[in-house]
Design a protein around this motif. Structure first.
Motif, PDB file in Angstrom:
ATOM      1  N   GLY A  26       0.822  -1.200   0.000  1.00  0.00           N
ATOM      2  CA  GLY A  26       0.000   0.000   0.000  1.00  0.00           C
ATOM      3  C   GLY A  26       0.855   1.248   0.000  1.00  0.00           C
ATOM      4  N   LEU A  27       0.170   2.372  -0.027  1.00  0.00           N
ATOM      5  CA  LEU A  27       0.823   3.675   0.008  1.00  0.00           C
ATOM      6  C   LEU A  27       0.335   4.439   1.219  1.00  0.00           C
ATOM      7  CD1 LEU A  27       0.466   4.627  -3.776  1.00  0.00           C
ATOM      8  CD2 LEU A  27       2.430   3.566  -2.637  1.00  0.00           C
ATOM      9  N   LYS A  28       1.026   5.518   1.550  1.00  0.00           N
ATOM     10  CA  LYS A  28       0.623   6.297   2.724  1.00  0.00           C
ATOM     11  C   LYS A  28       0.965   7.764   2.556  1.00  0.00           C
ATOM     12  CE  LYS A  28       3.154   6.921   6.175  1.00  0.00           C
ATOM     13  NZ  LYS A  28       3.904   6.949   7.454  1.00  0.00           N
ATOM     14  N   ALA A  29       0.101   8.563   3.149  1.00  0.00           N
ATOM     15  CA  ALA A  29       0.391   9.979   3.319  1.00  0.00           C
ATOM     16  C   ALA A  29       0.742  10.180   4.782  1.00  0.00           C
ATOM     17  CB  ALA A  29      -0.816  10.823   2.926  1.00  0.00           C
ATOM     18  N   GLY A  30       1.657  11.058   5.054  1.00  0.00           N
ATOM     19  CA  GLY A  30       2.079  11.288   6.427  1.00  0.00           C
ATOM     20  C   GLY A  30       2.143  12.760   6.759  1.00  0.00           C
ATOM     21  N   LEU A  31       2.076  13.066   8.040  1.00  0.00           N
ATOM     22  CA  LEU A  31       2.110  14.441   8.514  1.00  0.00           C
ATOM     23  C   LEU A  31       1.034  15.285   7.831  1.00  0.00           C
ATOM     24  CD1 LEU A  31       5.974  15.080   8.615  1.00  0.00           C
ATOM     25  CD2 LEU A  31       4.517  14.015  10.329  1.00  0.00           C
ATOM     26  N   THR A  32      -0.157  14.694   7.699  1.00  0.00           N
ATOM     27  CA  THR A  32      -1.249  15.374   7.003  1.00  0.00           C
ATOM     28  C   THR A  32      -2.179  16.129   7.942  1.00  0.00           C
ATOM     29  OG1 THR A  32      -2.460  13.297   7.066  1.00  0.00           O
ATOM     30  CG2 THR A  32      -1.322  13.822   5.023  1.00  0.00           C
ATOM     31  N   SER A  33      -2.152  15.808   9.219  1.00  0.00           N
ATOM     32  CA  SER A  33      -3.008  16.550  10.147  1.00  0.00           C
ATOM     33  C   SER A  33      -2.234  17.738  10.693  1.00  0.00           C
ATOM     34  CB  SER A  33      -3.487  15.667  11.298  1.00  0.00           C
ATOM     35  OG  SER A  33      -2.484  15.513  12.271  1.00  0.00           O
ATOM     36  N   PHE A  34      -2.960  18.808  10.962  1.00  0.00           N
ATOM     37  CA  PHE A  34      -2.308  19.990  11.499  1.00  0.00           C
ATOM     38  C   PHE A  34      -1.694  19.687  12.867  1.00  0.00           C
ATOM     39  CE2 PHE A  34      -5.657  21.713   8.637  1.00  0.00           C
ATOM     40  CZ  PHE A  34      -4.798  22.167   7.661  1.00  0.00           C
TER      41      PHE A  34
ATOM     42  N   PRO B 146       2.760  17.893   4.126  1.00  0.00           N
ATOM     43  CA  PRO B 146       2.611  16.442   4.149  1.00  0.00           C
ATOM     44  C   PRO B 146       3.771  15.758   3.420  1.00  0.00           C
ATOM     45  CG  PRO B 146       0.581  17.511   3.461  1.00  0.00           C
ATOM     46  CD  PRO B 146       1.658  18.555   3.423  1.00  0.00           C
ATOM     47  N   VAL B 147       3.926  14.482   3.704  1.00  0.00           N
ATOM     48  CA  VAL B 147       4.935  13.664   3.035  1.00  0.00           C
ATOM     49  C   VAL B 147       4.272  12.369   2.592  1.00  0.00           C
ATOM     50  CG1 VAL B 147       6.870  14.643   4.307  1.00  0.00           C
ATOM     51  CG2 VAL B 147       5.662  12.685   5.253  1.00  0.00           C
ATOM     52  N   PHE B 148       4.943  11.617   1.720  1.00  0.00           N
ATOM     53  CA  PHE B 148       4.330  10.424   1.158  1.00  0.00           C
ATOM     54  C   PHE B 148       5.330   9.275   1.155  1.00  0.00           C
ATOM     55  CE2 PHE B 148       2.571  14.222  -0.873  1.00  0.00           C
ATOM     56  CZ  PHE B 148       1.252  14.120  -0.429  1.00  0.00           C
ATOM     57  N   GLY B 149       4.802   8.047   1.286  1.00  0.00           N
ATOM     58  CA  GLY B 149       5.657   6.879   1.320  1.00  0.00           C
ATOM     59  C   GLY B 149       4.908   5.625   0.915  1.00  0.00           C
ATOM     60  N   TRP B 150       5.498   4.479   1.239  1.00  0.00           N
ATOM     61  CA  TRP B 150       4.951   3.191   0.846  1.00  0.00           C
ATOM     62  C   TRP B 150       4.977   2.239   2.039  1.00  0.00           C
ATOM     63  CZ3 TRP B 150       9.070   0.331   2.151  1.00  0.00           C
ATOM     64  CH2 TRP B 150      10.346   0.909   2.007  1.00  0.00           C
ATOM     65  N   MET B 151       4.233   1.144   1.900  1.00  0.00           N
ATOM     66  CA  MET B 151       4.228   0.086   2.911  1.00  0.00           C
ATOM     67  C   MET B 151       4.431  -1.244   2.197  1.00  0.00           C
ATOM     68  SD  MET B 151       0.923   1.445   5.082  1.00  0.00           S
ATOM     69  CE  MET B 151      -0.132   1.263   3.637  1.00  0.00           C
ATOM     70  N   THR B 152       5.278  -2.086   2.743  1.00  0.00           N
ATOM     71  CA  THR B 152       5.484  -3.414   2.176  1.00  0.00           C
ATOM     72  C   THR B 152       4.733  -4.457   2.997  1.00  0.00           C
ATOM     73  OG1 THR B 152       7.620  -3.352   3.326  1.00  0.00           O
ATOM     74  CG2 THR B 152       7.630  -3.018   0.925  1.00  0.00           C
ATOM     75  N   ASP B 153       4.654  -5.656   2.443  1.00  0.00           N
ATOM     76  CA  ASP B 153       3.801  -6.684   3.046  1.00  0.00           C
ATOM     77  C   ASP B 153       4.247  -7.084   4.448  1.00  0.00           C
ATOM     78  OD1 ASP B 153       6.034  -7.743   1.588  1.00  0.00           O
ATOM     79  OD2 ASP B 153       5.186  -9.741   1.757  1.00  0.00           O
TER      80      ASP B 153
ATOM     81  N   ILE C 225      -4.530   2.769   0.653  1.00  0.00           N
ATOM     82  CA  ILE C 225      -3.804   3.996   0.984  1.00  0.00           C
ATOM     83  C   ILE C 225      -4.217   4.462   2.376  1.00  0.00           C
ATOM     84  CG2 ILE C 225      -3.171   6.312   0.249  1.00  0.00           C
ATOM     85  CD1 ILE C 225      -4.574   5.575  -2.470  1.00  0.00           C
ATOM     86  N   LEU C 226      -3.254   4.692   3.241  1.00  0.00           N
ATOM     87  CA  LEU C 226      -3.516   5.328   4.529  1.00  0.00           C
ATOM     88  C   LEU C 226      -3.449   6.837   4.329  1.00  0.00           C
ATOM     89  CD1 LEU C 226      -1.440   3.126   7.008  1.00  0.00           C
ATOM     90  CD2 LEU C 226      -3.875   2.984   6.476  1.00  0.00           C
ATOM     91  N   SER C 227      -4.512   7.533   4.722  1.00  0.00           N
ATOM     92  CA  SER C 227      -4.639   8.953   4.382  1.00  0.00           C
ATOM     93  C   SER C 227      -3.927   9.877   5.357  1.00  0.00           C
ATOM     94  CB  SER C 227      -6.115   9.341   4.279  1.00  0.00           C
ATOM     95  OG  SER C 227      -6.802   9.100   5.485  1.00  0.00           O
ATOM     96  N   GLY C 228      -3.373   9.355   6.453  1.00  0.00           N
ATOM     97  CA  GLY C 228      -2.625  10.198   7.381  1.00  0.00           C
ATOM     98  C   GLY C 228      -3.252  10.253   8.756  1.00  0.00           C
ATOM     99  N   GLY C 229      -2.425  10.480   9.756  1.00  0.00           N
ATOM    100  CA  GLY C 229      -2.883  10.488  11.137  1.00  0.00           C
ATOM    101  C   GLY C 229      -3.863  11.622  11.409  1.00  0.00           C
ATOM    102  N   ILE C 230      -4.967  11.292  12.076  1.00  0.00           N
ATOM    103  CA  ILE C 230      -6.000  12.273  12.395  1.00  0.00           C
ATOM    104  C   ILE C 230      -5.645  13.032  13.665  1.00  0.00           C
ATOM    105  CG2 ILE C 230      -8.439  12.488  13.089  1.00  0.00           C
ATOM    106  CD1 ILE C 230      -9.006  10.146  11.149  1.00  0.00           C
TER     107      ILE C 230
END
Length: 262
Positions: free
Chosen positions: A60-68, A79-86, A230-235
């Motif tokens: 999957g993919l992920k967005a990070g540092l998306t919450s204020f 925000p930043v973006f990355g990946w996740m492996t199995d 896709i993980l949209s980022g920490g709330i």
């Protein structure tokens, strides 16, 4: 790009070793202050190449540092973006071995699963919602390889946005059946509520984070394939955990998901 290919490869190997050997390091920009954004994502890409060469696959993919709140906590502004492996995937209610991590924290997220591909530039909320098959609760375990969780934006990008583990579960919901801005989340640690929020904490709407990811990849000639998680980022701000802790996330209308630390 400011760094040579050899330096990028060496820094990726260093961060990879820190993760596999469970040891921390000062942020890499301390020794390479000239590093630019392209270098940071090039190091992240080399990290992924190393993992794929060992037989892993992208989960999957992920967005990070998306919450204020998260941006304030980490002292960054974008925000930043990355990946996740199995090997990062944890089954619903499953266990995470703390001996394999340096200083883990958890954060509540809303996960998206696509039914159609997404590609930028020009991707927006409506395109994301139309391309989404369903959303569901997700807990991300982050584990920066940097000492004391202290880093700048370029360093954390290179470190694949602190990705370590994740779990999704609950009751999948179609995005048209809920208001992702106002849906509430409660995260519990050992049965005690420790974090509260709503989807709007993620750059105003969780789908905005997905659109930003699609546009980021579009600049590199890439798209997000159909079927991608896709993980949209920490709330909320991240919560530290240790062996013996149990974490459960409740998302309004989507049920809950959980994991345990041993």
């Amino acid at each position: 790009m400011a760094l040579t290919a050899d330096t990028i490869a060496a820094l990726a190997a260093h961060l990879d070793a820190c993760q596999t050997q469970v040891r921390d390091t000062p942020k890499i920009t301390d020794e390479h202050p000239e590093m630019d954004w392209q270098d940071a994502y090039a190091i992240q890409a080399e990290l992924l190449r190393l993992k794929l060469a060992r037989g892993r696959r992208v989960a999957g993919l992920k967005a990070g540092l998306t919450s204020f709140a998260k941006m304030r906590q980490m002292g960054v502004t974008s925000p930043v973006f990355g990946w996740m492996t199995d090997d990062y995937a944890v089954p619903e209610g499953g266990e995470v071995r703390t001996a394999e991590l340096i200083h883990p924290k958890v954060e509540p997220e809303i996960a998206f699963v696509l039914k159609k591909p997404l590609k930028g530039p020009g991707c927006h909320i409506a395109a994301v919602l139309e391309a989404t098959d369903f959303v569901l609760p997700g807990i991300e375990v982050i584990d920066s390889r940097y000492r004391d969780f202290k880093f700048d934006l370029k360093s954390v990008i290179a470190d694949n946005t602190s990705a370590a583990r994740f779990v999704v579960g609950g009751r999948p919901m179609r995005p048209e059946d809920c208001d992702l801005r106002t849906c509430g989340v409660v995260m519990e640690k050992n049965g005690v509520p420790v974090a509260f929020g709503a989807g709007a904490a993620v750059v105003g709407h969780p789908a905005t984070a997905i659109a930003m990811l699609a546009n980021h990849l579009g600049e590199r000639g890439q798209e997000i394939p159909a079927g991608t998680l896709i993980l949209s980022g920490g709330i909320t701000e991240a919560v530290a955990v240790e062996a013996g802790d149990s974490v459960r996330l409740h998302v309004q209308g989507m049920g809950s998901t959980s994991l345990r630390f041993i």
